[in-house]
Design a protein around this motif. Sequence first.
Motif, short mmCIF file in Angstrom:
data_model
loop_
_atom_site.label_atom_id
_atom_site.label_comp_id
_atom_site.label_asym_id
_atom_site.label_seq_id
_atom_site.Cartn_x
_atom_site.Cartn_y
_atom_site.Cartn_z
N PRO A 85 65.51 -24.72 12.04
CA PRO A 85 65.25 -25.17 10.67
C PRO A 85 63.97 -25.99 10.60
N GLY A 86 63.24 -25.85 9.50
CA GLY A 86 62.04 -26.65 9.27
C GLY A 86 60.80 -26.18 10.01
N ALA A 87 60.92 -25.12 10.82
CA ALA A 87 59.75 -24.62 11.53
C ALA A 87 58.69 -24.18 10.52
N SER A 88 57.45 -24.42 10.83
CA SER A 88 56.35 -24.10 9.93
C SER A 88 55.86 -22.67 10.18
N VAL A 89 55.88 -21.85 9.11
CA VAL A 89 55.48 -20.45 9.19
C VAL A 89 54.28 -20.23 8.28
N THR A 90 53.23 -19.63 8.81
CA THR A 90 52.06 -19.28 8.01
C THR A 90 52.09 -17.79 7.71
N TRP A 91 52.02 -17.46 6.43
CA TRP A 91 51.99 -16.08 5.94
C TRP A 91 50.54 -15.79 5.53
N THR A 92 50.00 -14.67 6.00
CA THR A 92 48.60 -14.32 5.71
C THR A 92 48.48 -12.86 5.33
N THR A 132 44.22 -1.82 -3.19
CA THR A 132 43.85 -0.79 -2.22
C THR A 132 45.08 -0.05 -1.69
N THR A 133 44.85 1.09 -1.09
CA THR A 133 45.94 1.94 -0.60
C THR A 133 46.68 1.30 0.57
N HIS A 134 45.97 0.75 1.52
CA HIS A 134 46.60 0.15 2.71
C HIS A 134 46.71 -1.36 2.54
N GLN A 135 47.92 -1.87 2.73
CA GLN A 135 48.20 -3.29 2.57
C GLN A 135 48.86 -3.81 3.85
N SER A 136 48.50 -5.01 4.29
CA SER A 136 49.18 -5.59 5.45
C SER A 136 49.25 -7.11 5.32
N LEU A 137 50.27 -7.64 5.99
CA LEU A 137 50.62 -9.06 5.92
C LEU A 137 51.20 -9.44 7.27
N HIS A 138 51.01 -10.69 7.68
CA HIS A 138 51.70 -11.14 8.89
C HIS A 138 52.22 -12.57 8.70
N ALA A 139 53.25 -12.88 9.49
CA ALA A 139 53.83 -14.22 9.52
C ALA A 139 53.79 -14.70 10.96
N ASN A 140 53.33 -15.92 11.17
CA ASN A 140 53.34 -16.46 12.53
C ASN A 140 53.66 -17.95 12.48
N LEU A 141 54.03 -18.48 13.63
CA LEU A 141 54.33 -19.90 13.74
C LEU A 141 53.05 -20.69 13.55
N THR A 142 53.09 -21.69 12.71
CA THR A 142 51.92 -22.51 12.44
C THR A 142 51.66 -23.41 13.65
N GLY A 143 50.41 -23.58 13.99
CA GLY A 143 50.06 -24.50 15.06
C GLY A 143 50.09 -23.89 16.44
#
Length: 181
Positions: A85-92, A132-143
């Motif tokens: 719980p509370g872990a920081s996640v960065t979505w880009t 655009t036709t191709h879309q991408s996203l990622h989530a990773n642990l912040t820090g």
Amino acid sequence: FHGDTAHAVRGLATFHVGNDLAGTYKLLASTPGVGPDSSAAYVVSIGPATQVHIIAGSVLTGNPGDTTDIRPSVQVTDEGGNAVPGASVTWTVDQGGGVVINPAAITQAAPALTLAADANGRSTVLWGLGSTTHQSLHANLTGGGADTAYFSLTIAAPAQQLAFTNAFNDTYASGTHVPLV
């Protein structure tokens, strides 16, 4: 850890307790001819966040300018598989020109967004798609967390023309399906 056997040397038995699940535990021991005994309670606590797992959104669809039909979601866990719980996640947003949106504050939209995981270690965003036709996203642990979850989709090109051909060239009886090509 159940049913393991350890042999005593000069009355002392040693063994490794391999328990990764967070909680409070006691060891119970018994031997023939001697009553059972238990250890003092010990606690296995949640470790630092090390992993990000996709829990929703691995198959996404959507139209340009809309949000995806499923919200991309991840769960953050420690090395033992416990939710953090509370872990920081960065979505880009990596490709496509879209934005990520905080579902708790839909006015907060940006190409990148950092959110705290909820009480179950989960982090979720709305994904506003670009044009655009191709879309991408990622989530990773912040820090500096090396683990990353990747999401992608391809927007199908809209139809340019709709036309019926060879329809109604024959006579069909009532209740018969008319083939449309």
